[in-house]
Design a protein around this motif. Sequence first.
Motif, mmCIF file in Angstrom:
data_model
loop_
_atom_site.group_PDB
_atom_site.id
_atom_site.type_symbol
_atom_site.label_atom_id
_atom_site.label_comp_id
_atom_site.label_asym_id
_atom_site.label_seq_id
_atom_site.Cartn_x
_atom_site.Cartn_y
_atom_site.Cartn_z
ATOM 1 N N VAL A 47 0.850 -1.191 0.000
ATOM 2 C CA VAL A 47 0.000 0.000 0.000
ATOM 3 C C VAL A 47 0.883 1.238 0.000
ATOM 4 O O VAL A 47 1.745 1.406 0.868
ATOM 5 C CB VAL A 47 -0.936 -0.003 1.217
ATOM 6 N N ALA A 48 0.676 2.097 -0.974
ATOM 7 C CA ALA A 48 1.426 3.345 -1.051
ATOM 8 C C ALA A 48 0.714 4.468 -0.310
ATOM 9 O O ALA A 48 1.363 5.347 0.265
ATOM 10 C CB ALA A 48 1.648 3.746 -2.513
ATOM 11 N N ALA A 49 -0.603 4.437 -0.326
ATOM 12 C CA ALA A 49 -1.396 5.441 0.399
ATOM 13 C C ALA A 49 -2.832 4.957 0.447
ATOM 14 O O ALA A 49 -3.293 4.253 -0.450
ATOM 15 C CB ALA A 49 -1.327 6.808 -0.289
ATOM 16 N N VAL A 50 -3.520 5.346 1.503
ATOM 17 C CA VAL A 50 -4.948 5.037 1.602
ATOM 18 C C VAL A 50 -5.628 6.154 2.387
ATOM 19 O O VAL A 50 -5.160 6.562 3.447
ATOM 20 C CB VAL A 50 -5.193 3.663 2.268
ATOM 21 N N VAL A 51 -6.703 6.686 1.817
ATOM 22 C CA VAL A 51 -7.534 7.696 2.480
ATOM 23 C C VAL A 51 -8.967 7.238 2.340
ATOM 24 O O VAL A 51 -9.447 6.994 1.227
ATOM 25 C CB VAL A 51 -7.345 9.092 1.856
ATOM 26 N N GLY A 52 -9.659 7.125 3.466
ATOM 27 C CA GLY A 52 -11.000 6.561 3.456
ATOM 28 C C GLY A 52 -12.119 7.563 3.511
ATOM 29 O O GLY A 52 -13.294 7.181 3.544
ATOM 30 N N GLY A 53 -11.809 8.858 3.498
ATOM 31 C CA GLY A 53 -12.855 9.869 3.557
ATOM 32 C C GLY A 53 -12.259 11.230 3.851
ATOM 33 O O GLY A 53 -11.044 11.377 4.019
ATOM 34 N N TYR A 54 -13.132 12.233 3.943
ATOM 35 C CA TYR A 54 -12.653 13.598 4.191
ATOM 36 C C TYR A 54 -12.087 13.742 5.598
ATOM 37 O O TYR A 54 -11.051 14.366 5.795
ATOM 38 C CB TYR A 54 -13.791 14.602 3.986
ATOM 39 N N SER A 55 -12.759 13.160 6.596
ATOM 40 C CA SER A 55 -12.329 13.321 7.979
ATOM 41 C C SER A 55 -12.705 12.094 8.785
ATOM 42 O O SER A 55 -13.873 11.705 8.825
ATOM 43 C CB SER A 55 -12.961 14.572 8.602
#
Length: 823
Positions: free
Chosen positions: A448-456
């Motif tokens: 995994v290089a990056a993971v963002v699951g939402g705004y906040s």
Amino acid sequence: MKFFKRFILALLVLAVLGVAAVGALYLYVKPELPSVATLRDVELQTPMQVFTQDGELISQFGEKRRIPVDLEDVPQSMVDAFLATEDSRFYQHIGVDPIGVMRAVWVLVTTGEIKEGASTITMQLARNFFLSFDRAWMRKIKETFIALHIEQLLDKDEILELYLNKITFGHRAFGVGAAAQVYYGKSLNELTLAQIATIAGLPKAPSNLNPISNPDASKARRRVVLLRMLDEKKITREQFDQAADAPVTARRHGAEVTVNAPYLAEMVRQQMIDRYGEEEAYNGGYNVYTTVKSDVQLAARQAVWDNLHAYDERHGYRGPVSVLWSEEDGRAALSSNEITRYLEKLKSVGAVIPAVVVEVEGQTATVMAKDVGRVTLPWESMHWAREYLNEERQGPPPESAADIMAAGHVIWLRRVAATDENNAVWRLAQLPEPSSAIASLRPSDGAVAAVVGGYSFALSQYNRALQAERQVGSNIKPLIYSAAFEQDLTLATLVNDAPINQWNPGSGIAWRPKNSPDVYEGPIRLRKALAKSKNVVSVRLIREVGVKQTADHIAKFGLDRSEVPENESISLGSLSMTPMQVARAYATFANGGFLVDPYVIERIEDRNGEVIFNAEPKLACVDCDNPAPQIISEQNAFLVAQAMNSAVWGGGSWAHNTGWNGTSWRIQRSKPIVNEVGRSIAGKTGTTNDVRDTWFSGFTTGLVTTTWVGFDDVSRQLGRTTMNPLLDSKQQAISGGEAGAKTALPGWILFMEKALPRYESGNMMIPPGVVNVRIDLATGKLSHLTDHTTRFEYFIDGTEPTEYADTQKDNGDIFKEDDRELF
């Protein structure tokens, strides 16, 4: 003389009786005494810490906050403070201080109350490790015997080090290292004398003497500690006066997080619990190093923020969060101090901070922002704020700041880079209503290089990158084309891009899948059809390959076969996947056909820094020791990547009016991406019916990334916008209907511009078994010409055309009437 002899004899008898009593008491409680030998190998409960690959702290998990320290790393002034306050004769007694005991007895005899416990540091250590805190004589007796045992087992420095690391200081801080961090956000060597004295005064009553919850009591206790240090000549009168008069500066600090990535941290937390169980994971002192690089993860977060705010701005301003006062209702304006106190109660969220408007004049406004103070908002920071009417409509552009806000409005601000100078400016903002996610992988092994699951994460802990199964729209098409290439179709194969009108007797209605936009070109090569995302071509491909065979092929890309529907609607993206699943599937096209497993934990170290786990991922290779399964051939993966490359770069000849763009053409405008990887990039947009989900997935040989944007409420559409006449094309780059190319792709570009330089990417190499021949663009047949009507095309060896186009005649329509419906 006789009296004296009797007195001495009585003393001896009493002494013998006393020793006998103590011995008897020892024998009585001995079975209940724990073995203090465990202190030799004691493992203090320390929290789990999660780091980026380059050592930046992401998060800390555990009920007890503890940062173990060696005694040599504890400032001498802190040692002096604890010894002066808790046990000034620590280095002289044997674990029990007779002088302290006599003093406690005297107080008991003279007052009738137990006011002093006579506990030495060793006895406190015994109580903390082995006993309860009940006020009982038997507990005190056991404490004494355990302390004597401890003194026989450990030297004084070892006892003091254990004590300083074990005792509680309130707010879940255990040990002086954690106390320094929790109360002051500092390491021990950064503390002032006043702060050291505050910490040293806490063990007596961590709750009642806490500098956060009871600052006055804490300050009084601090003075007592400083007086003891002065009495012991450990500080001067000048140092005492300065420290005693210092203000209380303690406030609650979290762990020293340097990379805020809560969705990533939660992934690691869950995996560690699955591996070790909750108790061990939280208190085992593990240091977990992830696969992400700190700057890449922060770039992903910023890309999600910026892209969502861009969407939100072009759809209009929804008004203030609340109104503190207004001229209409007669409420008096708040003072600056009242506004500051009000803002202290509000929390910043994501990229925005709360602020209160205090003055509006012309095309500017003055606001007070949380932790910032007074800020002047220029017109350029707010003129985007047309009134939001609904997802489809925006109001007229504002003419002045008064059209947007008024004094007393509570608003959001976000910090953005200035366009004309190397600084930053504040901009009117609002919490975005849609959600977004980014999932990025290294295609060679699934790291995994990056993971963002939402705004906040503060607003929602739902990790959309891993948990949100949403319809993928045209992101499914590369998988369908891959199935077609398995059946010897080629990039030059012609398929009829014409409307489909299929009557369904069962439902009594006709199925009419349409292109988006609703434009049809007739016979079209598969390279161009995928690049331009022709819906009806995908339907015809499924009919040619077979619905079941297509579903079987799609399931190879890591999906549960039972969840892949067997109907033609799959060609339009009715299948639901998570962003991480899409990224994993696309990694197959980037790495030569291998299905890698995404993983986020690179290694785990125990409390002593010993590596106890190293990831051993399956690799995208044939001859290595740990190969991933190869689900499609290297040649198949190459052909799909080629078609997706044309989605970025288009084709034809603009000089001869035959040029065309693919759906991903906006990547061409990104100089950072083009300068980094040239033309070796591939991508695919995705938009579902009624624009409820938008996607973009793309890759180089070194990095594959998927972005998704949509509402959590699946019934809501992303809508459309008109251009704001006050903004230029740079300030509002998107207008019209939202779509994968307009809504998700910009976020992908923002991320990849920062991430690609951190991952080595090469050219898309032609694999063995692929030939390159010149074809006629109109027919897909071989061509002797070398002009704009031809191009070199790639074929799996043996599938290349064998006929030449008739270049002496007008090719016209090469299809017979009966052949219009090819597939």
